[in-house]
Scaffold this motif. Structure first.
Motif, short mmCIF file in Angstrom:
data_model
loop_
_atom_site.label_atom_id
_atom_site.label_comp_id
_atom_site.label_asym_id
_atom_site.label_seq_id
_atom_site.Cartn_x
_atom_site.Cartn_y
_atom_site.Cartn_z
N ARG A 13 0.84 -1.20 0.00
CA ARG A 13 0.00 0.00 0.00
C ARG A 13 0.87 1.25 0.00
N TYR A 186 -8.06 3.26 -8.03
CA TYR A 186 -7.33 3.64 -6.82
C TYR A 186 -6.48 4.88 -7.09
N ASN A 190 -7.23 8.55 -5.36
CA ASN A 190 -6.21 9.08 -4.46
C ASN A 190 -5.55 10.35 -5.00
N THR A 234 -11.91 2.77 -2.23
CA THR A 234 -10.92 2.13 -3.10
C THR A 234 -9.87 1.39 -2.27
N LEU A 238 -8.57 -2.26 -2.85
CA LEU A 238 -7.14 -2.57 -2.95
C LEU A 238 -6.82 -3.80 -2.10
#
Ligand SMILES: [Fe+2]
Length: 281
Positions: A13, A186, A190, A234, A238
């Motif tokens: 991540r 994602y 972000n 998201t 993920l």
């Protein structure tokens, strides 16, 4: 493509977040940095509104493709939440949610007010209102700038850089295996949560005060408020993608990077156009 070794989720991540946060579209967007100062002409804001409306409207196709290609029912529902809300279904735990009675025109108009439209909850059981569609908010934004329905949202209104962004969204969100679309989404959410809405709002607030008092900023302030909510969705995706047996870090990181390059094309296109135009003036 070589597959990177599968480490623990938090390490991965961080790797994705580093990729997003170090991309030029997040660290050095020249257009939003300029826009933020608010030294804008009506023509600047009008052109921005048209290109943004094309992206915003064409985004529905990308989101629909993501939804119908979902690998699990849960992720299909996550995508449906965004799509349904985008076209005008209000989130259910919105305190200002009107009852089943027929609304007056004035009440319907107020549905475009971001202070009354919630950013939390689910579309499950929520009501649909034409005026709560995000594209209608953008139409309201365009009106005081002299833009009509026929001036906004269609591919024919998009510059090549804008259409490239729309095409990349559609391609990556619509990828059948799901992993690429999770990565693209994602990256987009972000990037969106990283602050560009605030830059747009800052510039538009100055412009509104100085030149266009009737300009409704609802579309922008509402989206700024919802981004953290979207980014959280998201993150769930993920984590889910990471658990998949076919998960491949390199594929994921590559898709996220490609998506951000698409986002970059949109903003750099706006920047080149305004620089050329201001130079010529
Ligand atoms: Fe939206």
């Amino acid at each position: 493509m070589t597959s990177l070794a599968k480490g623990d989720f938090e390490t991965f991540r961080r790797k994705v977040d580093d990729l997003v946060n170090s991309h030029e579209v997040v660290t050095g967007n020249p257009y939003t940095a300029w826009f933020e100062k608010g030294d804008l002409t009506v023509d600047d804001v009008r052109r921005f509104a048209v290109q943004f409306s094309v992206f915003s409207n064409q985004f529905l196709i990308a989101q629909l493709k993501k939804m119908i290609n979902s690998e699990t029912l849960e992720s299909m529902r996550e995508s449906k939440e965004i799509l349904a809300n985008e076209i005008g279904v209000m989130f259910r735990n919105n305190t200002a949610q009107p009852s089943q009675r027929e609304l007056s025109d004035e009440e319907k108009d107020r549905l475009g007010d971001p202070d009354l439209v919630g950013t939390e909850g689910s579309v499950e059981g929520g009501t649909f209102h034409f005026r709560a569609g995000h594209f209608e908010w953008l139409l309201n934004f365009g009106k005081p700038l002299g833009l009509a329905f026929s001036d906004m949202g269609k591919r024919r209104h998009g510059w090549p850089s804008t259409l490239h962004f729309c095409d990349e969204l559609e391609r990556l969100y619509g990828e059948g295996q799901g992993l690429v679309s999770v990565a693209a989404s994602y990256a987009v959410e972000n990037w969106a949560a990283a602050g560009f809405w605030k830059q747009l709002i800052a510039g538009l607030s100055v412009f509104k005060k100085q030149q266009c008092p009737g300009l409704p900023l609802a579309f922008f302030t509402w989206h700024d408020r919802i981004e953290d909510n979207h980014a959280a969705h998201t993150l769930d995706e993920l984590r889910e993608a990471y658990e998949r047996t076919d998960f491949d870090q390199a594929t994921f990181l590559n898709a996220a990077d490609e998506m951000l390059d698409g986002v970059k094309a949109f903003w750099w296109g706006l920047d080149e156009e305004r620089l050329d135009r201001h130079k010529a003036a």
